[in-house]
Design an enzyme around this catalytic site. Structure first.
Site, short mmCIF file in Angstrom:
data_model
loop_
_atom_site.label_atom_id
_atom_site.label_comp_id
_atom_site.label_asym_id
_atom_site.label_seq_id
_atom_site.Cartn_x
_atom_site.Cartn_y
_atom_site.Cartn_z
CB CYS A 406 37.86 44.05 37.72
SG CYS A 406 38.58 44.78 36.38
CG ASP A 407 42.60 41.47 40.70
OD1 ASP A 407 42.82 42.46 41.72
OD2 ASP A 407 42.79 40.44 40.97
#
Length: 605
Positions: A406-407
Site C-alpha cells: 500500500c502507500d
C-alpha cells in the site's frame, strides 16, 4: 464526478507523502530542538537561570546546528550518508545568506543535495576505471556540494527568505485579527486524516522557531500539539461509550495525554465522525485561551504529551498553557458527551473497524477512492466485488514471495499480510509473505496483493509480477483461493504442530540483547521495552532490553521486537537477528510466551 473525487483523493495522498517526508527530516532531530528549547528557557534574560555566557549557545544552535541537521536528514533520506553530506553542505548556502533561522531553506537544500549526487552517481555508474572510485566519489561530492552551496547562497536563499517572511507576516496578521482559533477548523480534521505533518513540520514549526528566537516563545507550537481536544473525546467515551470503546478508552486516555501518542484517539472519532465538531470546538477554545494568556512554548513539544508541553513552557507562562489544555479538554468533552448520548446506535461500537479505517487513511487512499475504478480493471470485477489482476501467468509451484503493498507499507495491508502468513504457515507452505510500500516493492516478488484503488500503481512499479486486487485486506475470499492453488501445485499438507511463535525454544539460549524498534525509536515502543524490561528483571533473567529506531538497530541485537507493520523493514536492516511482530507494544501475549521460552532456554545451561 468521478474525476473530481479522484483528483481530491490524489491530492490527499500527495499531501500525506509530503507530510511524511517533512516528518522524516524533522522527527529524527527533535532531540536537538528540545535541547535548544531547554537552553533557551534556562539562560536567556527572561529565563529561569539568566546567564549571559551560557545564552551565547542559543543563537548558533538555531542558526547553524538545527538547519544543518535538517539538511543532512533530508539528503540522507534521498541518498543515504552521501546524500546527507552534500545536503548539509548545500544548506550552508541558505544559512549564510539569511538573517533568520533557515529551517525552510534546509528542507529544500537537503533533499536537493541528495538528489543531485544521486543522479550524478547513476550517470557515471560503471564508467569509472578501477582504482579511481574514491577519487571520483570524493571530488564529485565536493564539487556538486560547492556548486549547490553557491546557488543556495545567491539564488535560493533570498527566495526562501522572502517566502518565510511572507508566511510569518500572514500568520502575524491572523494573530492580530484574533482569527487564530479558526485554524482548528483545518488542523483537527487534518490530524485524523494524517495530514498534520505537512502543516506542523512544513509551516508551523519553522515559523514558530523564528518567533521563539525573537520573543522567547511562540503560540504556533501549541496549535497542533495540544492534547486537550483528544482527551475530551476519550473522557466522554469513558462515561458514555459502549462496549469495547468504553473499556479501552481509559488506557487510551493515559497513552494520549501522558504519553503524547495522539494517533490513539483517531479511531474513536472515526466511529462517530460527528465528533470532529468536538475536537474542532476544543481546539479553537484552547487556542483562544492561549491568546488570552499570551501563552507559548520555546520549542516544538514532541510527542504532544502534557509533560512535553510543560517542559517547553517558558517561565511565567505555565498558567496560560495549562489553562488552554484544560479548556480545550472541557469543551471537547461537553460536545462529545452530547453527541455520544444522543447517538441512536444501540450496538456496541465497532472499534476494530474504526481502527482499520484509521490504518486505511494513513496507509492507503481514502474511502472516496473506492468509488473510482480504472477502466481497464472494471471488466475484471468479480461478483464478490474484488478484482483479480494477473500481469504474467506463472505456475503456482514457482511462487516464493508474496508481497502486500500500500502507500506507506503499514496499516491494514500489514494486517492482511499477517493473516495470509499465518494461513500459509498452517498449510505447510514454504512461501514468504510480507508487506511494504508500493515504492519499495522488491523486484523478486512473485505475487503482489493491493487494495483495488492502488493496483494500477503497483502494476506500473512491477509489471512482470502477478497482481491481485482486494476490497478489504482483512477479509478477502481471494486468500483462500490463492492458498488452495498453492497447496495443490506444491503438494503440501498442513503440519501437525501447535500454534505459537515460530521460533524453537533452543534458539533462545544465546539471546542476551532484545531491542524494541519503531520508526522514531520512542512512543509506544519505548513503553513496550519498559514493560518487558520489568518482566525480565522480575524473572531474574540476564537479558538486556532497550529501544531504538529501525535505522539505528545495533548489529549485536539478538532479538528485535517490532509492530507488525514494520517487521519487514527491521528484517531488512538486521536479517541475522530473530524477529517478533506484535499488534500492540503495550499489551502483547507474546511477551509472556517469550519469557517462558527464555526461562526454558536459560535453564538448559
Amino acid at each position: 464526478m468521478a474525476s473530481s473525487e479522484q483528483t481530491k483523493t490524489g491530492a490527499k495522498v500527495k499531501i500525506q507523502r509530503f507530510g511524511s517526508y517533512l516528518s522524516g527530516m524533522i522527527m529524527p532531530n527533535i532531540g536537538a530542538f528540545i535541547a535548544w528549547g531547554i537552553i533557551t528557557a534556562l539562560f536567556i534574560p527572561t529565563g529561569w537561570l539568566p546567564n549571559e555566557d551560557m545564552a551565547k549557545l542559543v543563537s548558533p544552535m538555531i542558526t547553524y546546528l538545527l538547519p544543518l541537521l535538517i539538511g543532512f536528514s533530508g539528503g540522507r533520506i534521498v541518498y543515504d550518508l552521501r546524500g546527507g553530506v552534500v545536503g548539509a553542505t548545500a544548506t550552508m548556502g541558505v544559512i549564510v545568506g539569511a538573517d533568520i533561522p533557515m529551517l525552510l531553506g534546509a528542507m529544500i537544500m537537503g533533499p536537493l543535495g541528495g538528489y543531485a549526487i544521486k543522479k550524478f552517481d547513476k550517470m557515471i555508474e560503471g564508467k569509472v576505471k578501477s582504482g579511481f572510485e574514491m577519487l571520483v566519489n570524493n571530488f564529485s561530492a565536493g564539487i556538486i556540494a560547492g556548486i549547490l552551496t553557491i546557488i543556495a547562497y545567491k539564488g535560493i536563499g533570498p527566495v526562501v527568505l522572502t517566502l518565510n517572511k511572507t508566511l510569518a507576516a500572514g500568520v502575524q496578521a491572523i494573530v492580530d485579527a484574533h482569527l487564530l482559533p479558526l485554524a482548528s477548523i483545518f488542523i483537527e480534521p487534518a490530524k485524523v486524516l494524517f495530514l498534520n505533518n505537512a502543516i506542523n513540520h512544513g509551516i508551523l514549526s519553522p515559523l514558530g522557531i523564528e518567533q521563539a528566537t525573537k520573543a522567547g516563545k511562540s503560540i504556533l507550537f501549541l496549535l497542533e500539539s495540544n492534547p486537550g481536544p483528544g482527551l475530551g473525546v476519550l473522557l466522554a467515551y469513558i462515561l458514555f461509550g459502549k462496549g469495547m470503546s468504553k473499556q479501552s478508552a481509559p488506557g487510551a486516555a493515559i497513552i494520549h495525554f501522558l504519553g503524547g501518542i495522539h494517533e490513539i484517539y483517531f479511531p474513536y472519532i472515526l466511529m462517530r465522525p460527528l465528533l470532529l465538531l468536538a475536537v474542532i470546538g476544543g481546539g479553537a477554545s484552547g487556542v483562544f485561551t492561549f491568546l488570552l494568556f499570551d501563552a507559548g512554548l520555546v520549542a516544538a513539544p514532541s510527542p504532544g504529551s502534557i509533560f512535553a508541553l510543560i517542559a517547553m513552557t517558558p517561565r511565567g507562562h505555565y498558567l496560560g498553557v495549562i489553562a488552554g489544555v484544560l479548556v480545550a479538554a472541557a469543551v471537547s468533552f461537553l460536545i462529545s458527551s452530547v453527541i455520544l448520548k444522543s447517538s441512536k446506535q444501540t450496538d456496541e461500537d465497532d472499534l476494530t473497524k474504526a481502527t482499520e479505517k484509521t490504518s486505511a487513511l494513513k496507509g492507503k487512499e481514502s474511502r472516496a477512492s473506492s468509488l473510482v475504478q480504472p477502466k481497464e480493471t472494471q471488466a475484471q470485477q468479480t461478483s464478490g466485488g474484488a478484482r483479480h489482476h494477473i500481469a504474467v501467468e506463472k505456475s503456482r509451484a514457482d511462487v516464493q514471495k508474496i508481497i502486500f503493498a500500500c502507500d506507506a507499507g503499514m496499516g491494514s495491508s500489514a494486517m492482511g499480510a499477517s493473516i495470509l502468513k499465518n494461513k500459509a504457515r498452517k498449510a505447510g507452505l514454504d512461501v514468504s509473505v510480507s508487506n511494504t510500500s508500493i515504492t519499495n516493492i522488491p523486484a523478486d516478488a512473485d505475487i503482489v496483493i493491493t487494495h483495488k484503488d492502488l493496483t494500477d500503481r503497483a502494476k506500473a512499479k512491477l509489471p512482470n509480477a502477478e497482481h491481485i486486487s482486494v476490497e478489504n485486506f482483512l477479509n478477502s475470499p481471494k486468500y483462500e483461493k490463492l492458498l488452495n492453488e498453492l497447496v495443490e501445485s506444491k503438494g503440501t499438507t498442513a503440519p501437525a504442530e501447535p500454534e505459537g511463535m515460530p521460533i524453537a525454544e533452543n534458539e533462545y539460549e544465546d539471546v542476551s540483547k532484545i531491542i524494541f524498534a519503531c520508526d522514531a525509536g520512542m512512543g509506544s515502543s519505548a513503553m513496550g521495552a519498559s514493560i518487558l524490561k520489568n518482566k525480565v528483571q522480575k524473572a531474574g533473567l540476564d537479558v538486556s532490553v532497550s529501544n531504538t529506531s529501525i535505522t539505528n538497530l545495533p548489529a549485536d541485537a539478538d532479538l528485535v521486537i517490532t509492530h507488525k507493520d514494520l517487521t519487514d523493514r527491521a528484517k531488512a536492516k538486521l536479517p541475522g537477528a530473530k524477529h517478533i511482530s506484535v499488534e500492540n507494544f503495550l499489551n502483547s501475549p507474546k511477551y509472556e510466551e517469550l519469557l517462558e521460552k527464555l526461562k526454558a532456554a536459560k535453564s538448559l545451561h
